[in-house]
Design an enzyme around this catalytic site. Structure first.
Site, PDB file in Angstrom:
ATOM      1  N   SER A 182      45.577  -8.238   5.799  1.00 29.05           N
ATOM      2  CA  SER A 182      45.789  -9.675   5.597  1.00 29.05           C
ATOM      3  C   SER A 182      44.776 -10.463   6.408  1.00 29.05           C
ATOM      4  CB  SER A 182      47.210 -10.075   6.017  1.00 29.05           C
ATOM      5  OG  SER A 182      47.389  -9.856   7.403  1.00 29.05           O
ATOM      6  N   ASP A 189      46.178  -0.646   8.743  1.00 24.70           N
ATOM      7  CA  ASP A 189      47.132  -1.706   9.060  1.00 24.70           C
ATOM      8  C   ASP A 189      48.504  -1.096   9.284  1.00 24.70           C
ATOM      9  OD1 ASP A 189      48.794  -4.225   8.897  1.00 24.70           O
ATOM     10  OD2 ASP A 189      46.856  -5.062   8.344  1.00 24.70           O
ATOM     11  N   ASP A 237      49.200   2.065  13.598  1.00 22.22           N
ATOM     12  CA  ASP A 237      49.637   1.250  14.727  1.00 22.22           C
ATOM     13  C   ASP A 237      48.576   1.420  15.802  1.00 22.22           C
ATOM     14  OD1 ASP A 237      50.742   0.102  16.961  1.00 22.22           O
ATOM     15  OD2 ASP A 237      52.566   1.300  16.971  1.00 22.22           O
ATOM     16  N   CYS A 254      40.378  -6.240  13.613  1.00 23.11           N
ATOM     17  CA  CYS A 254      40.960  -7.569  13.423  1.00 23.11           C
ATOM     18  C   CYS A 254      42.467  -7.569  13.673  1.00 23.11           C
ATOM     19  CB  CYS A 254      40.692  -8.069  12.005  1.00 23.11           C
ATOM     20  SG  CYS A 254      38.956  -8.150  11.539  1.00 23.11           S
ATOM     21  N   SER A 278      39.003 -14.488  20.500  1.00 26.78           N
ATOM     22  CA  SER A 278      39.457 -15.815  20.088  1.00 26.78           C
ATOM     23  C   SER A 278      38.931 -16.831  21.075  1.00 26.78           C
ATOM     24  CB  SER A 278      40.989 -15.864  20.066  1.00 26.78           C
ATOM     25  OG  SER A 278      41.459 -17.198  19.950  1.00 26.78           O
ATOM     26  N   TYR A 300      48.728 -14.179  24.701  1.00 23.29           N
ATOM     27  CA  TYR A 300      47.665 -14.100  23.700  1.00 23.29           C
ATOM     28  C   TYR A 300      46.302 -14.376  24.339  1.00 23.29           C
ATOM     29  CZ  TYR A 300      45.145 -15.079  19.325  1.00 23.29           C
ATOM     30  OH  TYR A 300      44.247 -15.065  18.278  1.00 23.29           O
ATOM     31  N   LYS A 333      43.090 -11.769  24.611  1.00 23.17           N
ATOM     32  CA  LYS A 333      41.801 -12.078  23.995  1.00 23.17           C
ATOM     33  C   LYS A 333      40.697 -12.214  25.040  1.00 23.17           C
ATOM     34  CE  LYS A 333      43.208 -12.033  19.749  1.00 23.17           C
ATOM     35  NZ  LYS A 333      42.736 -11.005  18.791  1.00 23.17           N
ATOM     36  N   THR A 366      43.965 -18.912   7.936  1.00 20.08           N
ATOM     37  CA  THR A 366      44.737 -17.698   7.647  1.00 20.08           C
ATOM     38  C   THR A 366      46.132 -18.122   7.198  1.00 20.08           C
ATOM     39  OG1 THR A 366      45.477 -17.587   9.938  1.00 20.08           O
ATOM     40  CG2 THR A 366      43.451 -16.399   9.382  1.00 20.08           C
TER      41      THR A 366
END
Length: 253
Positions: A15, A36, A57, A84, A146, A159, A163, A194
């Site tokens: 995705s 994925d 995983d 990703c 990110s 997060y 990153k 997204t």
């Protein structure tokens, strides 16, 4: 390195940005393995691009090793890895219910940072014995960081830390793997259209777009895929984190 005919692994390819990267590399002639944790999503993308799908995983040493081995069996050893895969688990350090649960923080680090390293080490082990291409290159590994690595917002502690860790390991990994002819890079996207963002009300999407200096719109995941293509093809790009954000600098909230 030219993309055509190369075997490529795209983690998180079921995705979002990963799907666009998988489709773009396949369109350039790569043999793409879509990895994925959501096998159904991976299979859908693989059908669209003529690739192969494998459950993975990335935070599990065993699962990642099995997925890479299966992809190797299908397409041969990969010279390209684009990671990703990742999760977002928002939460303040001190919330209404007390401190952020430690396991919530640990899970994001485990998937986003440790998972990225897990794939990096396994893919590098497959690349190192390959015959060198031009300039002695054997492979390229691209992680998805990110802009939160630099301007993490309130509620993004886990997060942003994950990153930032990905961005921080880019240069030492490139230096470490240089003797094997393996390049390591990271792309740090800003606001990308997204499903997570496009599911927001339109007025919220418009407000987010207006916060970007230029162009004032959400990035298309295909634009990230084009940057990945250039990273693969330009052998002088190594050890670098490249922002793709329209000059956006995130505010505290």
């Amino acid at each position: 390195m030219q993309v055509a005919t190369q075997s490529a692994l795209v983690a998180g390819g079921g995705s979002g940005i990963g799907a666009s990267v998988a489709q773009h590399l396949a369109g350039l002639g790569a043999k793409v393995a879509v990895l994925d944790v959501n096998l159904e999503g991976a299979e859908a993308v693989a059908r669209e691009c003529g690739g192969r799908a494998f459950a993975c995983d990335i935070a599990s040493a065993e699962s990642a090793a099995q997925a890479i081995a299966a992809a190797r069996e299908a397409h041969g050893p990969a010279r390209i890895l684009v990671n990703c895969a990742g999760i977002l688990s928002p939460g303040r350090i001190l919330g209404k219910d007390g401190p952020l649960p430690l396991d919530a923080f640990q899970r994001v680090i485990e998937v986003n940072l440790i998972g990225a390293f897990n794939l990096l080490r396994l893919a590098a082990a497959d690349m190192a014995p390959l015959a060198p291409l031009a300039d002695g290159e054997r492979g390229v590994i691209i992680n998805t960081s990110s802009i939160a690595a630099y301007e993490g917002q309130i509620g993004q502690i886990a997060y942003a830390a994950s990153k930032a860790g990905m961005a921080g390991m880019t240069l030492p990994a490139a230096r470490d793997l240089a003797r094997h002819g393996i390049r390591v890079l990271s792309v740090a996207p800003g606001l990308v259209a997204t499903p997570m963002l496009t599911s927001l009300p339109q007025e919220m999407q418009d407000a987010l777009a207006q916060s970007i200096p230029f162009p004032q719109r959400l990035a298309d995941s295909k634009e990230v895929a084009h940057l990945v293509q250039h990273m693969v093809e330009n052998v002088m790009l190594n050890g670098e984190v490249i922002r793709l954000d329209g000059a956006l600098r995130m505010p505290p909230r």
